[in-house]
Design an enzyme around this catalytic site. Structure first.
Site, PDB file in Angstrom:
ATOM      1  N   LEU A 104       0.873  -1.173   0.000  1.00  0.00           N
ATOM      2  CA  LEU A 104       0.000   0.000   0.000  1.00  0.00           C
ATOM      3  C   LEU A 104       0.906   1.218   0.000  1.00  0.00           C
ATOM      4  O   LEU A 104       1.979   1.199   0.619  1.00  0.00           O
ATOM      5  CB  LEU A 104      -0.895   0.025   1.255  1.00  0.00           C
ATOM      6  CG  LEU A 104      -1.960  -1.070   1.364  1.00  0.00           C
ATOM      7  CD1 LEU A 104      -2.705  -0.966   2.692  1.00  0.00           C
ATOM      8  CD2 LEU A 104      -2.956  -0.982   0.204  1.00  0.00           C
ATOM      9  N   ASP A 105       0.485   2.279  -0.670  1.00  0.00           N
ATOM     10  CA  ASP A 105       1.282   3.502  -0.687  1.00  0.00           C
ATOM     11  C   ASP A 105       1.466   4.020   0.739  1.00  0.00           C
ATOM     12  O   ASP A 105       0.677   3.710   1.634  1.00  0.00           O
ATOM     13  CB  ASP A 105       0.571   4.590  -1.505  1.00  0.00           C
ATOM     14  CG  ASP A 105       0.446   4.214  -2.972  1.00  0.00           C
ATOM     15  OD1 ASP A 105       1.231   3.365  -3.440  1.00  0.00           O
ATOM     16  OD2 ASP A 105      -0.444   4.778  -3.636  1.00  0.00           O
ATOM     17  N   LYS A 106       2.456   4.855   0.901  1.00  0.00           N
ATOM     18  CA  LYS A 106       2.745   5.386   2.239  1.00  0.00           C
ATOM     19  C   LYS A 106       1.510   6.059   2.852  1.00  0.00           C
ATOM     20  O   LYS A 106       1.216   5.907   4.030  1.00  0.00           O
ATOM     21  CB  LYS A 106       3.899   6.390   2.132  1.00  0.00           C
ATOM     22  CG  LYS A 106       4.371   6.897   3.481  1.00  0.00           C
ATOM     23  CD  LYS A 106       5.603   7.775   3.333  1.00  0.00           C
ATOM     24  CE  LYS A 106       5.947   8.427   4.653  1.00  0.00           C
ATOM     25  NZ  LYS A 106       7.029   9.400   4.529  1.00  0.00           N
ATOM     26  N   THR A 108      -1.639   5.481   2.042  1.00  0.00           N
ATOM     27  CA  THR A 108      -2.846   4.644   2.017  1.00  0.00           C
ATOM     28  C   THR A 108      -3.011   3.931   3.350  1.00  0.00           C
ATOM     29  O   THR A 108      -2.035   3.499   3.959  1.00  0.00           O
ATOM     30  CB  THR A 108      -2.768   3.614   0.863  1.00  0.00           C
ATOM     31  OG1 THR A 108      -2.645   4.313  -0.366  1.00  0.00           O
ATOM     32  CG2 THR A 108      -4.001   2.736   0.818  1.00  0.00           C
ATOM     33  N   LYS A 189      -5.210   5.424  -7.656  1.00  0.00           N
ATOM     34  CA  LYS A 189      -4.970   6.868  -7.837  1.00  0.00           C
ATOM     35  C   LYS A 189      -4.850   7.223  -9.316  1.00  0.00           C
ATOM     36  O   LYS A 189      -5.407   8.227  -9.769  1.00  0.00           O
ATOM     37  CB  LYS A 189      -3.694   7.289  -7.099  1.00  0.00           C
ATOM     38  CG  LYS A 189      -3.822   7.213  -5.587  1.00  0.00           C
ATOM     39  CD  LYS A 189      -2.482   7.509  -4.943  1.00  0.00           C
ATOM     40  CE  LYS A 189      -2.577   7.327  -3.439  1.00  0.00           C
ATOM     41  NZ  LYS A 189      -1.254   7.242  -2.823  1.00  0.00           N
TER      42      LYS A 189
END
Ligand code: URA
Length: 235
Positions: A104-106, A108, A189
């Site tokens: 997961l993105d930082k 998220t 995104k």
């Protein structure tokens, strides 16, 4: 003396059977403890010492561990980083050899599975298996019918990457649900940005059969239940 655990729980803890199926196996006389048929799930056994078998196959249960983390924003999905805090920094030392399943993105938040079961992780992440991942996105704007159709048809990203058909559902008030069957870099995104609806907040709600436990606050985690392990391994 070592720890004494209920036999039905031990069977379910392998993740191979639900608690209900474990009780059925016992009732059917398919479970043996140290060579003798045992029909009672109440029977206490020491998993380190007793040989528990189902249909003659001796079981092992302490093989792998599985945790569900409600990932908070601001931490990296990585096992280590020299400068930044990682999801492993949120866990006590006994879990430091687990690794996150996917990324997961930082910024998220939400459901992240951590395990030391490489085969299961591989299976969940393999593009061939198309495991559904569902996200709640806060966006700048509102999703409309044309966006929903475009997601269904397969979004083409700015760099020409073609996405598989995905589900998009408006929740109103700048929120929408996105369900993907793949996991490209920054995919949610980028897909929403391609429709002119930039994401301002993102949270993963589920991965295959695994749902984020909403009682976990951001940063909190818990082991998967036997049922959850069972559902994952069934995939
Ligand atoms: N899609 C994104 O854009 N970011 C995530 O963290 C997960 C899916």
């Amino acid at each position: 003396m070592g720890k004494q655990l209920r036999l039905d729980k031990l069977l379910a803890d392998t993740g191979r059977w639900s608690r209900k199926d474990a009780k059925l196996l016992l009732k059917q006389g398919r479970v043996q403890v140290d060579g003798s048929v045992e029909k009672s799930g109440d029977r206490k056994v020491d998993p380190e010492l007793a040989a528990v078998a189902v249909d003659g196959e001796v079981l092992r249960w302490t093989e792998y561990r599985y945790l569900m983390l409600n990932k908070p924003g601001g931490v990296l999905t990585a096992t280590e980083d020299r400068r930044q805090k990682t999801v492993l920094d949120l866990l006590p030392p006994e879990y430091r050899d687990l690794f996150p399943v996917g990324r997961l993105d930082k910024d998220t938040e939400g459901l992240l599975l951590l395990t030391d079961d490489g085969a299961l992780a591989h299976h969940l992440l393999s593009p061939r298996h198309h495991v559904d991942k569902r996200y709640l996105a806060n966006i700048d704007g509102e999703v409309d019918a044309a966006d929903v159709q475009a997601f269904r048809d397969g979004i083409v990203l700015g760099d020409g990457t073609v996405c598989l058909s995905a589900e998009l559902e408006s929740m109103g008030q700048g929120q929408c649900l996105v369900t993907l069957r793949e996991g490209k870099f920054h995919q949610v995104k980028r897909m929403l940005a391609s429709r002119g609806k930039p994401v301002v907040g993102l949270k993963r709600l589920s991965m295959g059969p695994l749902q984020l436990d909403e009682t976990l606050k951001p940063g909190e985690f818990r082991p998967l239940t036997a049922e959850e392990q069972f559902e994952l391994k069934k995939l």
